[in-house]
Design an enzyme around this catalytic site. Structure first.
Site, PDB file in Angstrom:
ATOM      1  N   ASP A   1     105.296 -66.734 -64.827  1.00  0.00           N
ATOM      2  CA  ASP A   1     105.142 -65.794 -65.937  1.00  0.00           C
ATOM      3  C   ASP A   1     106.416 -65.002 -66.184  1.00  0.00           C
ATOM      4  O   ASP A   1     106.817 -64.784 -67.332  1.00  0.00           O
ATOM      5  CB  ASP A   1     103.991 -64.832 -65.657  1.00  0.00           C
ATOM      6  CG  ASP A   1     102.631 -65.476 -65.860  1.00  0.00           C
ATOM      7  OD1 ASP A   1     102.542 -66.714 -65.720  1.00  0.00           O
ATOM      8  OD2 ASP A   1     101.667 -64.752 -66.144  1.00  0.00           O
TER       9      ASP A   1
ATOM     10  N   CYS B   1     103.106 -63.204 -56.464  1.00  0.00           N
ATOM     11  CA  CYS B   1     103.149 -61.747 -56.558  1.00  0.00           C
ATOM     12  C   CYS B   1     102.136 -61.115 -55.613  1.00  0.00           C
ATOM     13  O   CYS B   1     100.995 -61.572 -55.511  1.00  0.00           O
ATOM     14  CB  CYS B   1     102.839 -61.293 -57.977  1.00  0.00           C
ATOM     15  SG  CYS B   1     103.985 -61.908 -59.211  1.00  0.00           S
TER      16      CYS B   1
ATOM     17  N   SER C   1      97.929 -58.179 -68.658  1.00  0.00           N
ATOM     18  CA  SER C   1      98.320 -58.301 -67.257  1.00  0.00           C
ATOM     19  C   SER C   1      97.138 -58.736 -66.411  1.00  0.00           C
ATOM     20  O   SER C   1      96.013 -58.263 -66.598  1.00  0.00           O
ATOM     21  CB  SER C   1      98.851 -56.962 -66.748  1.00  0.00           C
ATOM     22  OG  SER C   1      98.977 -56.974 -65.343  1.00  0.00           O
TER      23      SER C   1
END
Length: 552
Positions: free
Chosen positions: A79, A191, A467
């Protein structure tokens, strides 16, 4: 015995033997079960940078278990890297490109099974989708989360860098971002936090498609390598047992996965990804409706950043997905079968919760209210998604005049010029799977509004993607149908009254039906796409169907 084997003396057998002998394979090798090791390795992003070593370890394990591994490469979207081009259109669309990459490699070669190395956001859902489509024995191996760093003594990860970057540009911000980005990511993996990647790894285990106790896991940790060894051995046994994904990917498994996603405050992207997996596996479920139906009775058992105070490392140490499943067992369909060949209930028989403060029991949750809400109404008749956090204070309802923008860039420009004020409902459209095409991100305007001090003083409604972590204030994302498919969002005009009611699960456009009937849809932006995105635009199905690709 195996579909990859052909009758000696035939054309297919002879040409394969010639090719594979040139690779150094023996006739004995060629009689073994042939296993695809699906690898999305790439030098473009740290999340994929360790996968070649994982693939090598898995191939060794498959050989030791009596199988013949073949490494299959796919595209590797990140992303934070690939969203730079075409308004982020390559992000969601890459998910379906991966599915087709896998189909070509595995189905074209008629391999017998596959083990998929899951990493960044789109790889795990794509691999699950491919498993459902191809229905050959498949096992997902989560390849771990990255270690985070510090910024001036405080925890700092890649999401912190992104949020901080949405501030007012200037030399001071640049200096801070330079310092933050030096240390935010200290190694390979996805992440940190309960974003889309960790959420989908956990979902894979809840579905029964990853081995018990394998998610989440720190990248390159001893636990990850042990999971790789277990997975390599197990996939060969699964081929021998003919244990196929559609035996595992059932309606009961999807309901279990939704329960777990709700209980950990997972990424809102799990909704469309689970729907896509169900579509590919031909499981007749409405995942969006399940989030709404099961949300009221599913307690929030963990609060991993940014949902709450804990880190993904603490969640992992507390027992991870397996501990959550154990705490939720009274609400789960325990007869669902998993890749172990056993039922979910049997897999959980010896599960341990190592820290009941991090992964709490059902009678002592962080919250009894869901963090993922599905809002319906005249503006989102097929649903709009809201993601909350445990401790954020926000208004429960919001009513205001619409300020309409044909894309995030226009909204950001309006904010910079002072054209968005407290009380407005910011409508950002044309970002859906067909409208972008490929689905554009709307998170930057959400966080820019927050930086401008407007959180809680404005609302946002968009058909774009938000998000996978959390959004500030009242933000309704993935409005369905999208504007490009004729959804009501396309009919909104500046000044129209929009009403959002979180407790009532409503998102309404308060314009008389007779007036709406006389309107034409907003023009949107002109498409001039070529190549992959033009193919995606012509074939993508609505979000309510998982945004999968179909030609009919």
């Amino acid at each position: 015995m195996y579909r990859s084997n052909y009758e000696p003396g035939t054309v297919r057998w002879a040409t394969r033997r010639a090719q594979w002998r040139a690779l150094g394979l023996t006739d004995e090798d060629m009689r073994k079960p042939k296993i695809a090791v699906v690898n999305s390795s790439s030098d473009l992003a740290i999340c994929f940078s360790h996968l070649d070593a994982v693939a090598a370890r898995v191939k060794e394990g498959i050989r030791a278990a009596g199988g013949l591994p073949f490494e299959i490469r796919t595209t590797a979207p990140s992303d934070f890297i690939h969203s730079a081009g075409h308004g982020g259109g390559y992000i969601l669309s890459a998910r379906d490109l991966i599915v087709n990459d896998i189909e070509v490699g595995v189905e074209g070669a008629q391999l017998d099974g596959m083990i998929c190395l899951a990493s960044c956001d789109k790889t795990a859902p794509a691999q699950l989708m491919a498993a459902g489509r191809l229905d050959v024995p498949t096992l997902l191996l989560a390849c771990g989360y990255q270690p985070s760093g510090l910024f001036r003594g405080e925890h700092c990860d890649i999401e912190d860098v992104f949020l901080h970057a949405c501030g007012t540009p200037g030399p001071a911000l640049t200096d801070e971002l330079t310092e933050m980005s030096e240390d935010a990511v200290r190694g390979p993996g996805v992440c940190a936090g309960m974003g889309t990647a960790n959420s989908m790894h956990i979902v894979a285990e809840a579905l029964g498609m990853a081995l018990p106790g394998s998610t989440p896991v720190a990248a390159n940790s001893p636990a990850m390598w042990r999971a790789a060894d277990r997975a390599a051995e197990r996939i060969v046994a699964m081929v021998e047992e003919d244990l196929r994904p559609r035996t595992v990917l059932t309606a009961a498994a999807v309901r279990n996965a939704v329960r777990v996603a709700l209980s950990v405050g997972a990424s809102i992207n799990t909704i469309k990804h689970l729907q896509a997996v169900a579509a590919e596996a031909e499981v007749d479920v409405d995942v969006t409706a399940l989030y709404g139906e099961l949300g009221a009775s599913t307690p929030l058992l963990s609060a991993v950043r940014p949902n709450g105070p804990h880190t993904i490392e603490q969640f992992d140490a507390a027992g991870g997905a397996r501990a959550v499943l154990a705490q939720l067992s009274g609400l789960l369909e325990l007869e669902a079968r998993t890749v172990t060949g056993r039922t979910l209930g049997q897999d959980l028989a010896d599960a341990v919760v190592a820290d009941a403060e991090v992964i709490r029991p059902g009678d002592r949750p962080f919250s009894r209210d869901p963090l993922i809400l599905v809002l319906r109404g005249s503006l989102t008749p097929l649903g709009g998604i809201v993601k909350l956090s445990v401790d954020e204070e926000r208004p429960e309802t919001f009513t205001g005049p619409a300020r309409c923008f044909e894309g995030q860039e226009d909204a950001l420009a309006a904010l910079a010029s002072g054209a968005i004020a407290a009380g407005d409902v910011v409508v950002v459209r044309g970002l859906g799977p067909r409208g972008r095409p490929g689905m554009g991100m709307a998170s930057q305007i959400v966080f820019a509004l927050d930086r401008a001090g407007l959180t809680g003083r404005v609302a946002v409604v968009t058909d774009g993607q938000l998000s996978g972590l959390v959004n500030r204030g009242i933000v309704v994302g993935e409005a369905r149908p999208e504007a490009a498919d004729g959804g009501p969002l396309a009919l909104v005009r500046d000044g129209d009254t929009v009403h959002v009611d979180l407790p009532g699960r409503l998102c309404e456009l308060r314009v008389p039906p007779a007036e709406l009937a006389g309107r034409h849809a907003a023009a949107g932006r002109d498409h001039d796409e070529r190549g992959w995105l033009s193919v995606y635009e012509r074939t993508v199905r609505p979000l309510s169907e998982g945004a999968t690709l179909r030609t009919t």
